[in-house]
Motif scaffolding. Sequence first.
Motif, PDB file in Angstrom:
ATOM      1  N   UNK A 121      32.518  88.338 -44.819  1.00 41.43           N
ATOM      2  CA  UNK A 121      33.840  88.197 -44.225  1.00 41.43           C
ATOM      3  C   UNK A 121      33.813  88.645 -42.764  1.00 41.43           C
ATOM      4  N   UNK A 122      33.202  87.824 -41.917  1.00 42.11           N
ATOM      5  CA  UNK A 122      32.995  88.293 -40.550  1.00 42.11           C
ATOM      6  C   UNK A 122      34.281  88.359 -39.741  1.00 42.11           C
ATOM      7  N   UNK A 123      35.297  87.676 -40.230  1.00 41.94           N
ATOM      8  CA  UNK A 123      36.508  87.622 -39.422  1.00 41.94           C
ATOM      9  C   UNK A 123      37.210  88.974 -39.346  1.00 41.94           C
ATOM     10  N   UNK A 124      37.053  89.788 -40.405  1.00 45.31           N
ATOM     11  CA  UNK A 124      37.755  91.066 -40.341  1.00 45.31           C
ATOM     12  C   UNK A 124      36.862  92.179 -39.809  1.00 45.31           C
ATOM     13  N   UNK A 125      35.663  91.808 -39.373  1.00 46.60           N
ATOM     14  CA  UNK A 125      34.789  92.815 -38.782  1.00 46.60           C
ATOM     15  C   UNK A 125      35.388  93.429 -37.531  1.00 46.60           C
ATOM     16  N   UNK A 126      36.061  92.597 -36.782  1.00 48.52           N
ATOM     17  CA  UNK A 126      36.619  93.066 -35.530  1.00 48.52           C
ATOM     18  C   UNK A 126      37.474  94.305 -35.738  1.00 48.52           C
ATOM     19  N   UNK A 127      38.349  94.197 -36.739  1.00 51.64           N
ATOM     20  CA  UNK A 127      39.238  95.318 -37.016  1.00 51.64           C
ATOM     21  C   UNK A 127      38.441  96.557 -37.381  1.00 51.64           C
ATOM     22  N   UNK A 164      55.093  82.419 -32.427  1.00 52.84           N
ATOM     23  CA  UNK A 164      54.755  83.319 -33.526  1.00 52.84           C
ATOM     24  C   UNK A 164      53.281  83.716 -33.501  1.00 52.84           C
ATOM     25  N   UNK A 165      52.595  83.386 -32.433  1.00 52.86           N
ATOM     26  CA  UNK A 165      51.223  83.843 -32.306  1.00 52.86           C
ATOM     27  C   UNK A 165      50.192  82.905 -32.895  1.00 52.86           C
ATOM     28  N   UNK A 166      50.613  81.732 -33.284  1.00 54.75           N
ATOM     29  CA  UNK A 166      49.625  80.774 -33.764  1.00 54.75           C
ATOM     30  C   UNK A 166      49.121  79.942 -32.590  1.00 54.75           C
ATOM     31  N   UNK A 176      37.694  80.827 -35.951  1.00 48.61           N
ATOM     32  CA  UNK A 176      38.909  80.214 -36.482  1.00 48.61           C
ATOM     33  C   UNK A 176      40.031  81.238 -36.553  1.00 48.61           C
ATOM     34  N   UNK A 177      39.678  82.455 -36.976  1.00 50.76           N
ATOM     35  CA  UNK A 177      40.775  83.414 -37.106  1.00 50.76           C
ATOM     36  C   UNK A 177      41.187  83.955 -35.745  1.00 50.76           C
ATOM     37  N   UNK A 178      40.295  83.888 -34.754  1.00 49.96           N
ATOM     38  CA  UNK A 178      40.732  84.274 -33.408  1.00 49.96           C
ATOM     39  C   UNK A 178      41.678  83.235 -32.836  1.00 49.96           C
ATOM     40  N   UNK A 186      35.592  81.677 -49.049  1.00 48.49           N
ATOM     41  CA  UNK A 186      35.486  82.898 -48.266  1.00 48.49           C
ATOM     42  C   UNK A 186      36.263  82.773 -46.963  1.00 48.49           C
ATOM     43  N   UNK A 187      37.425  82.192 -47.080  1.00 46.99           N
ATOM     44  CA  UNK A 187      38.300  82.209 -45.912  1.00 46.99           C
ATOM     45  C   UNK A 187      38.606  83.662 -45.630  1.00 46.99           C
ATOM     46  N   UNK A 188      38.878  83.955 -44.377  1.00 43.39           N
ATOM     47  CA  UNK A 188      39.015  85.356 -44.043  1.00 43.39           C
ATOM     48  C   UNK A 188      40.416  85.861 -44.391  1.00 43.39           C
ATOM     49  N   UNK A 189      40.538  87.167 -44.432  1.00 43.98           N
ATOM     50  CA  UNK A 189      41.823  87.763 -44.756  1.00 43.98           C
ATOM     51  C   UNK A 189      42.886  87.426 -43.711  1.00 43.98           C
ATOM     52  N   UNK A 190      42.525  87.433 -42.423  1.00 43.12           N
ATOM     53  CA  UNK A 190      43.539  87.017 -41.445  1.00 43.12           C
ATOM     54  C   UNK A 190      44.116  85.640 -41.761  1.00 43.12           C
ATOM     55  N   UNK A 191      43.267  84.733 -42.251  1.00 45.78           N
ATOM     56  CA  UNK A 191      43.768  83.404 -42.592  1.00 45.78           C
ATOM     57  C   UNK A 191      44.772  83.495 -43.741  1.00 45.78           C
ATOM     58  N   UNK A 192      44.442  84.329 -44.707  1.00 44.17           N
ATOM     59  CA  UNK A 192      45.355  84.521 -45.834  1.00 44.17           C
ATOM     60  C   UNK A 192      46.710  85.013 -45.330  1.00 44.17           C
ATOM     61  N   UNK A 193      46.648  85.995 -44.453  1.00 44.08           N
ATOM     62  CA  UNK A 193      47.899  86.553 -43.940  1.00 44.08           C
ATOM     63  C   UNK A 193      48.672  85.510 -43.133  1.00 44.08           C
ATOM     64  N   UNK A 194      47.936  84.755 -42.307  1.00 44.40           N
ATOM     65  CA  UNK A 194      48.674  83.750 -41.531  1.00 44.40           C
ATOM     66  C   UNK A 194      49.275  82.692 -42.440  1.00 44.40           C
TER      67      UNK A 194
END
Lengths: 710, 609
Positions: free
Chosen positions: A130-136, B309-311, B463-465, A321-329
């Motif tokens: 889950x590399x997308x949430x690594x930033x956090x 909304x930040x998208x 993608x998430x960025x 394995x979509x990232x958690x940020x995607x889930x939240x969005x």
Amino acid sequence: MAVDEPLGEAYEEKQHQAAYIFDPSDAVDDGTRPAKRRRVSKKLKKSEAHTVASTSVYPRLFDGAESERCAHIRQQLFEHTWSKIESRIQRILREANQSTLRQVTSFLQAAPDHAPVGKIPSAFIITGPNIASQDLLFEQLAETLQLQADASVVRLRSGDASNLKAILKKMIHDAVAKVTDDEENDLEVAVSKDGRRFLNYDLEALHTHLKSSPRRHVVIAFQDSEAFESGLLSDLISLLSSWLDRIPFALLFGVATSVELFEARLLKSTCQCLYGRQFDVEQSATIVAKVFKAAVAHSEAPLRLGPNLVSSLLERQRDQVASIPVFVSSLKYAYMCHFYANPLTVLFSEELDEDALHGENLEALRCLPSFRHSVEMAVKEGDIQRARLLLEDDRYLTTYLRDRLEHFRHWAVKFLRILKIITINNSSSAGLADMYLDSLLRGVNLSDQDAEIGESIKRMQPSDSILFLTRLLDVIDNGDPSLGLDAGAGDTEEAVMELSDILADIKRLHQENEEEGKVLRSKYSGQSKIVRTTVVAQKVQLSRDTAALTDNDKLYTDLMDRVLEQLRIVLRVEGAEDLVFNEIWLYDSKALYKDVFIPRPRGVGERALSRPHDYLGCSCCRSREDQVMPTFPTTAVLYQLYLETGSLINVADLWSAYYAIVGEDNEGGLDERTALVLFYRAMAELRVMGFVKQSRKKADHVAKLAWKGL
Amino acid sequence: MVRTKKSQPRAEEPAPRASPRKRGRDEPEEPTEGTPSRRRSSGRTGAGAGSRTNGRANGSRSEYDFPSDEEVHASNSAMEDTGTPRKRKRQPATATATPRKDDAEAATPRGREGKGNVTVTPSKPNGTAVNGETPRWKRNDRSARKKSARALIEKVVAGESSDEEADEDIAREIYESSEEEEAEDGDDEEQQQHQEEGEEGPLNEAATPSKKPRGGRTKTTNKKTTRRKKSPTPPRDLPPHEQYFAQNRPGTSQKTSNNTLASLQLQLLTHDEYFAVLRDWADPHADDVAFLQAIHGESFPQWAFELAQGFGICLYGYGSKRALLHRFARHIYDLHTAAAAAADHCDGYGNGGNGGNTMKVVIVNGYVRTASLREILGTVASAVDPGYKLPAGGPSAVLDSVKNLLSSHEVMITVVLNSIDAAPLRKPGIQPILAQLAAHPQIQLICSADTPDFTLLWDSSLRSSFNFLFHDCTTFAPYEAELDVVDDVHELLGRKARRVGGKEGVTYVLRSLPENAKNLFRLLVGEVLVLMDDDGGSSGENPGVEYRAMYQKAEQEFICSSEMAFRTLLKEFHDHQMITSRRDVMGTELLSVPFRKEELEAILEDLMS
């Protein structure tokens, strides 16, 4: 061309400029523009009048008949509710990393004491894919380490630097700049004591800097270690280890696979410079479950998201394995859609003022299927009077609506409590999500659909049933903060009293039996049947017997029966779809989510080119499957021909085929040069879309790159 | 069970011609390629096969010249027309192959002069000739076939048990495959005839799209299946992946006709003509396209909300979305000037001054070939503060400074990015920077994507960025600024577009270079030609020679004594775009030359003389 014409001169002038600031005021406006602008601005001025400039405005629904105020209320409601949910989610995400943070910090703090001399203390953080949430995670690490371990942290990403010099430059720049943030700082770095200037990739500079502002650690964090070139990493590590006696380096590696695999990529000699430990991060599945609790199931979430939507969200999370940020969005987008496009969301507002209940809204309420159904039910039950009132009396409808909304709030809490009780036994919160999705629409009813749950309760061993009842009462007494459940039994007070009595009785029986050394059981529990083996005349006889139940066993059986009876009362709730006005607070559309988050650009492109009529809606291009009409846009014609070719295409033949379709021989055909111009344009478009590329195999041939439907 | 099985081959024997055969069976390729040409060349010129290729190369060389704006190019395809067509009766071929033939004949295009060649009909039966010319391998195969047929019959008669089933299978396979060959034999004849016809006019072959106006055409799967091995056009109803593999099976020769645009007497377009004709042309769909745009325009408020909304927003679908985005930029701009005006009545229009929540729109055209990150970031920075100077350094350093600049100002920047997937922005390292920029809370990014595979640009982190919402915005509007149509097409066709002018250009450049530079280029061209002959791979680019190997060769030939000198020579070529260099998957540097084979041969000839 025709389309572009009204767009002003600046547009044409600047089309070949890579980037520019858009400012229409210096362009010459033509006729159509100002009219539009006036309309927009007038509308805006009014709605903005009573607020500070907020950047976007909801449109007025009901074809513009909705009042400004309602649209505004909806927007505010959205912003309000979502910000609450978002803050809960953020808290969860931050908390999820807490334990890792603590471990890493304590490791680094203690490292100087127990690390062997000459080895760089390094923490390997197994982040998973889950590399997308690594930033956090790394952001938090940097913060914590800076505060607690007195370290200066440099975060490196593989994209930042491709060679050693660049990495060193960035490292030194960041490490030095983080501390002071002043302009004079640059000077300080650049010049050493004897007035000699340092090169900006000389670690000596960092060393000098540390002398003036000492730190316990200089932590270098590699966020995506696997993506770094292994040679580069090895070089860097050996360089750092040679400076270790002067600069207290420590390393952090984010590892997506495993430490072994990572280690295999480094040189042996490099590995020996490291003194490391491995840390795990909470897996995304559990985080998703927590987010689900806080954002979807939470009692304060005003919107119930339906199973269609949520299950496809969760599925995507699991499978891709979509990232958690995607889930939240995705969740956020669901909220946005609902509040943006459903005028009835205005009724969420705490103070239901008369404004919100003006004509159109009431009219819309009366059109809701759930409302119609309830009126039909009233008629069926013979309550004509009420049906008439509902349909005709606005005031009555308003009271009814308030009542129902109040009812919904109760229902939501009750539903959650029941879910919580049912899932007491399986501790994983994923179970809650599944149960939620299962029973949101149809409700919970132990006697029919969920009989299985009842059975399993009935078969419980005394120790289990004691545990179960204790937890149940605990849930009712204390609620669950993660779901936003308050304490209190609600309308099932009596049943709860009864249950606690039963619990006491079971405890007593259990106690007694234990003293006697016997096992307490009910007639439902598995071991009530025993198989007896008797040998009669050298033959084995098997006989099943109901083991005799002792008095206590019988009592226990009775008690369990009563438990179930009470549970049937407690664990009973209607489904969301049975509630009147569920359209207001239930959102369950998957289509929008799919369109917006999982695009199918290939499919869309292919469809546009093979059936342009679908988009253009013109009369001339209506075609059957796979049929080419000369009126098609040129690229579409070529695309059809393209589909028929092999992997190598002779452009000369393509041209003659194309010309045979659109050329002068046909009715209303084009002359050759015009056709050629269009042919050129279409070829260039096919190329830019990646359908063909140059081929040198034969003269005038191009290679095919895309196959339809793949 | 055994018995019934055995009787099958007999019963089904006629069937395989009509019914789809098992796919994927490979057969020697040589016959399909070698035979017809050999026969033809001997029949036509009486020269050896070797001279044929040469002759053709020479004959066609001049066709590849690029028409300059003034010059009217005279086609010399006449040369090809001189061959005497040899009439030959079609093999009384398999019944199934016939309809296709008819089809093809009917569809054979004729020159615009109206000289049809439908009339070319078989005149003389020459079935015997085939036998005489049949190469040895075929005869061998025939006898194998006879044998296997006999074996099959014997087995059926004898009714032997099943342990020999394996043998039987082999026998049957031989039987069937040779049957197929027979069918192909017919095809070969046909092909040949086609080629002969082709000398009178353009011919229509399997790989080229059929030319008949569609509609009345019925699907005849039979003909397709019989010819599948040879025809690059598999049956239409294959699932997509099957079709892909059918067309890309290694060893399938790509049969396409030898027509060239020159042989069609078609004069290529010049820039002037292109724009002149286009100006006079009225798109019959203009209204519909405008209507589509209007429909998309109705979503502007929704997009604005989503951006707020930040998208991020990404528009995809066929057609240029530049005009649409431009209108959206205007919409956003109006929205904010109005909002600013409403916020402070006294100040009038928000003039983007300092302080206050101002809004700027930056438009980026990704398709512009010179678009660079520095320029994009610089424009964003100057939108925040016109006097801002970008720091020196790499993109990430610039990005950091721009982000700092943004954070210190209260300003929203809407970046309208046309064609985020255009070639200049597909270079490595650019998308991550764009993603980081988009992730900044004060940046709103709306972009368009033109290729159907643009999603491959981003991994899940990017993608998430970007936090993209995707909207289907098929506009059907023509790409105008995005494409340089004439140059693009000419490049696609291998006509020189932006580099040194082909053979003449190269000779011109080489003339002014020292002897060893000439030698080096000759060496390189020779190597590339050898590789071309060897691999004939499917890649569009010329095969490359390894840098190391090239250097060693150059050293051996005493062209240069040090790598330094070698580099210097290459540099010269590079400057004139006479060579290309790229890296393969392993990271080894490959050198190549960006010319077509025919040109290369001509250049080599020139250098040798």
